[in-house]
Design a protein around this motif. Structure first.
Motif, PDB file in Angstrom:
ATOM      1  N   GLN A  25      73.870  32.322  75.442  1.00 36.16           N
ATOM      2  CA  GLN A  25      75.497  32.270  75.360  1.00 36.16           C
ATOM      3  C   GLN A  25      75.924  33.205  74.931  1.00 36.16           C
ATOM      4  OE1 GLN A  25      77.103  30.046  77.789  1.00 36.16           O
ATOM      5  NE2 GLN A  25      74.721  29.873  78.422  1.00 36.16           N
ATOM      6  N   VAL A  26      75.613  33.602  73.612  1.00 34.85           N
ATOM      7  CA  VAL A  26      76.412  34.606  72.992  1.00 34.85           C
ATOM      8  C   VAL A  26      75.865  36.028  73.491  1.00 34.85           C
ATOM      9  CG1 VAL A  26      76.416  36.068  70.659  1.00 34.85           C
ATOM     10  CG2 VAL A  26      76.135  33.544  70.727  1.00 34.85           C
ATOM     11  N   ARG A  27      74.810  36.128  74.022  1.00 35.67           N
ATOM     12  CA  ARG A  27      74.528  37.407  74.859  1.00 35.67           C
ATOM     13  C   ARG A  27      75.537  37.637  76.082  1.00 35.67           C
ATOM     14  NH1 ARG A  27      70.399  40.179  73.847  1.00 35.67           N
ATOM     15  NH2 ARG A  27      68.333  39.727  72.871  1.00 35.67           N
ATOM     16  N   LEU A  28      75.661  36.473  76.790  1.00 38.80           N
ATOM     17  CA  LEU A  28      76.659  36.538  77.968  1.00 38.80           C
ATOM     18  C   LEU A  28      77.896  36.927  77.590  1.00 38.80           C
ATOM     19  CD1 LEU A  28      75.178  33.589  80.047  1.00 38.80           C
ATOM     20  CD2 LEU A  28      75.136  36.097  80.730  1.00 38.80           C
ATOM     21  N   ARG A  29      78.311  36.264  76.406  1.00 36.89           N
ATOM     22  CA  ARG A  29      79.909  36.212  75.986  1.00 36.89           C
ATOM     23  C   ARG A  29      80.159  37.725  75.386  1.00 36.89           C
ATOM     24  NH1 ARG A  29      81.554  35.244  70.784  1.00 36.89           N
ATOM     25  NH2 ARG A  29      79.889  33.775  70.478  1.00 36.89           N
TER      26      ARG A  29
ATOM     27  N   ILE B 258      67.933  21.936  59.857  1.00 38.92           N
ATOM     28  CA  ILE B 258      69.039  21.680  60.793  1.00 38.92           C
ATOM     29  C   ILE B 258      70.193  22.301  59.742  1.00 38.92           C
ATOM     30  CG2 ILE B 258      70.865  20.109  61.462  1.00 38.92           C
ATOM     31  CD1 ILE B 258      68.583  18.154  62.046  1.00 38.92           C
ATOM     32  N   ILE B 259      70.339  22.163  58.679  1.00 37.85           N
ATOM     33  CA  ILE B 259      71.354  22.849  57.437  1.00 37.85           C
ATOM     34  C   ILE B 259      71.168  24.273  57.547  1.00 37.85           C
ATOM     35  CG2 ILE B 259      72.117  22.755  55.310  1.00 37.85           C
ATOM     36  CD1 ILE B 259      71.454  19.767  55.014  1.00 37.85           C
ATOM     37  N   HIS B 260      69.887  24.631  57.666  1.00 43.13           N
ATOM     38  CA  HIS B 260      69.879  26.015  57.503  1.00 43.13           C
ATOM     39  C   HIS B 260      70.007  26.862  58.744  1.00 43.13           C
ATOM     40  CE1 HIS B 260      67.225  29.761  58.156  1.00 43.13           C
ATOM     41  NE2 HIS B 260      67.138  29.789  56.707  1.00 43.13           N
ATOM     42  N   THR B 261      69.630  25.967  59.972  1.00 44.41           N
ATOM     43  CA  THR B 261      70.226  26.719  61.028  1.00 44.41           C
ATOM     44  C   THR B 261      71.852  26.855  61.179  1.00 44.41           C
ATOM     45  OG1 THR B 261      68.583  26.242  62.337  1.00 44.41           O
ATOM     46  CG2 THR B 261      70.262  26.533  63.793  1.00 44.41           C
ATOM     47  N   ILE B 262      72.480  25.586  61.133  1.00 44.00           N
ATOM     48  CA  ILE B 262      73.939  25.524  60.806  1.00 44.00           C
ATOM     49  C   ILE B 262      74.377  26.874  59.694  1.00 44.00           C
ATOM     50  CG2 ILE B 262      76.131  24.004  60.138  1.00 44.00           C
ATOM     51  CD1 ILE B 262      74.174  21.602  61.156  1.00 44.00           C
ATOM     52  N   ALA B 263      74.150  26.773  58.771  1.00 45.24           N
ATOM     53  CA  ALA B 263      74.404  27.797  57.885  1.00 45.24           C
ATOM     54  C   ALA B 263      74.338  29.030  58.170  1.00 45.24           C
ATOM     55  CB  ALA B 263      73.653  27.655  56.419  1.00 45.24           C
ATOM     56  N   TYR B 264      73.253  29.196  59.180  1.00 42.03           N
ATOM     57  CA  TYR B 264      72.758  30.829  59.507  1.00 42.03           C
ATOM     58  C   TYR B 264      73.753  31.098  60.632  1.00 42.03           C
ATOM     59  CZ  TYR B 264      69.439  34.579  59.639  1.00 42.03           C
ATOM     60  OH  TYR B 264      68.791  35.938  59.265  1.00 42.03           O
TER      61      TYR B 264
ATOM     62  N   VAL C 270      74.469  38.596  68.380  1.00 41.62           N
ATOM     63  CA  VAL C 270      73.137  38.302  69.062  1.00 41.62           C
ATOM     64  C   VAL C 270      71.872  38.162  68.070  1.00 41.62           C
ATOM     65  CG1 VAL C 270      71.488  38.700  71.122  1.00 41.62           C
ATOM     66  CG2 VAL C 270      74.156  38.672  71.471  1.00 41.62           C
ATOM     67  N   GLU C 271      72.016  39.248  67.409  1.00 47.83           N
ATOM     68  CA  GLU C 271      71.003  39.446  66.308  1.00 47.83           C
ATOM     69  C   GLU C 271      71.082  38.511  65.354  1.00 47.83           C
ATOM     70  OE1 GLU C 271      68.253  41.643  66.741  1.00 47.83           O
ATOM     71  OE2 GLU C 271      69.586  41.989  68.708  1.00 47.83           O
ATOM     72  N   ARG C 272      72.051  37.942  64.905  1.00 52.27           N
ATOM     73  CA  ARG C 272      72.009  36.875  64.077  1.00 52.27           C
ATOM     74  C   ARG C 272      71.297  35.573  64.605  1.00 52.27           C
ATOM     75  NH1 ARG C 272      74.291  34.860  59.396  1.00 52.27           N
ATOM     76  NH2 ARG C 272      75.420  36.971  58.924  1.00 52.27           N
ATOM     77  N   CYS C 273      71.617  35.210  65.668  1.00 55.21           N
ATOM     78  CA  CYS C 273      71.007  34.030  66.555  1.00 55.21           C
ATOM     79  C   CYS C 273      69.451  34.401  66.689  1.00 55.21           C
ATOM     80  CB  CYS C 273      71.746  33.947  67.910  1.00 55.21           C
ATOM     81  SG  CYS C 273      73.310  33.685  67.878  1.00 55.21           S
ATOM     82  N   ARG C 274      69.152  35.450  66.931  1.00 55.04           N
ATOM     83  CA  ARG C 274      67.732  35.810  67.064  1.00 55.04           C
ATOM     84  C   ARG C 274      66.955  35.702  65.931  1.00 55.04           C
ATOM     85  NH1 ARG C 274      66.093  41.155  69.192  1.00 55.04           N
ATOM     86  NH2 ARG C 274      64.418  40.103  69.584  1.00 55.04           N
TER      87      ARG C 274
END
Length: 146
Positions: free
Chosen positions: A30-34, A105-111, A59-63
């Motif tokens: 979704q971030v790639r598309l946006r 889960i917290i790690h992902t949210i924080a990231y 996008v790189e942050r998500c990756r």
């Protein structure tokens, strides 16, 4: 296998983590598309042209979040499965699995939300504790067989 309450608990938390990884993958797309930042030229051409065949920091942050999940959740899947076979206390095992799951889960949210440091580092470190505990218990149980 359904009688092994530890394995069933492990299966529950593992499934939550796998679903979380799917969510991160969807967010990445979704971030790639946006942001119109496509990794492949054919995707860029389909979405506006080759100028969109590029990298984007979001996008790189998500990756990176997704890659970090793979680096940590995949070992947990192995450790938790083998640990479940050692007949540990169901309550202790559940605590191991719960701490790892919540930490990830917290790690992902924080990231993804760029939460203030050291939130992500603390979540990562806390999630590693049950993995080290399970690995140590596996090694202690299997040492006589090496």
């Amino acid at each position: 296998m359904m009688e092994n309450t530890v394995f069933m608990s492990f299966t529950f938390y593992s499934t939550i983590l796998i679903l979380k990884m799917y969510v991160v993958a969807i967010i990445t797309g979704q971030v790639r598309l946006r942001k119109k930042a496509f990794a492949n030229p054919e995707d860029a051409l389909r979405n506006g042209g080759l100028q969109y065949h590029r990298e984007d920091p979001d996008v790189e942050r998500c990756r990176r979040a997704h890659r970090n999940d793979m680096e940590n959740i995949f070992p947990f899947l192995f450790l938790g499965a083998v640990y479940s076979l050692l007949d540990p206390s169901p309550a202790v095992a559940r605590i191991h699995f719960f701490i790892f799951c919540v930490g990830r889960i917290i790690h992902t949210i924080a990231y993804l939300l760029r939460l203030k440091a050291p939130t992500r580092s603390v979540a990562y470190s806390v999630a590693q504790l049950p993995c080290f505990s399970m690995a140590l218990q596996i090694l202690l149980a299997t040492t006589p067989y090496w």
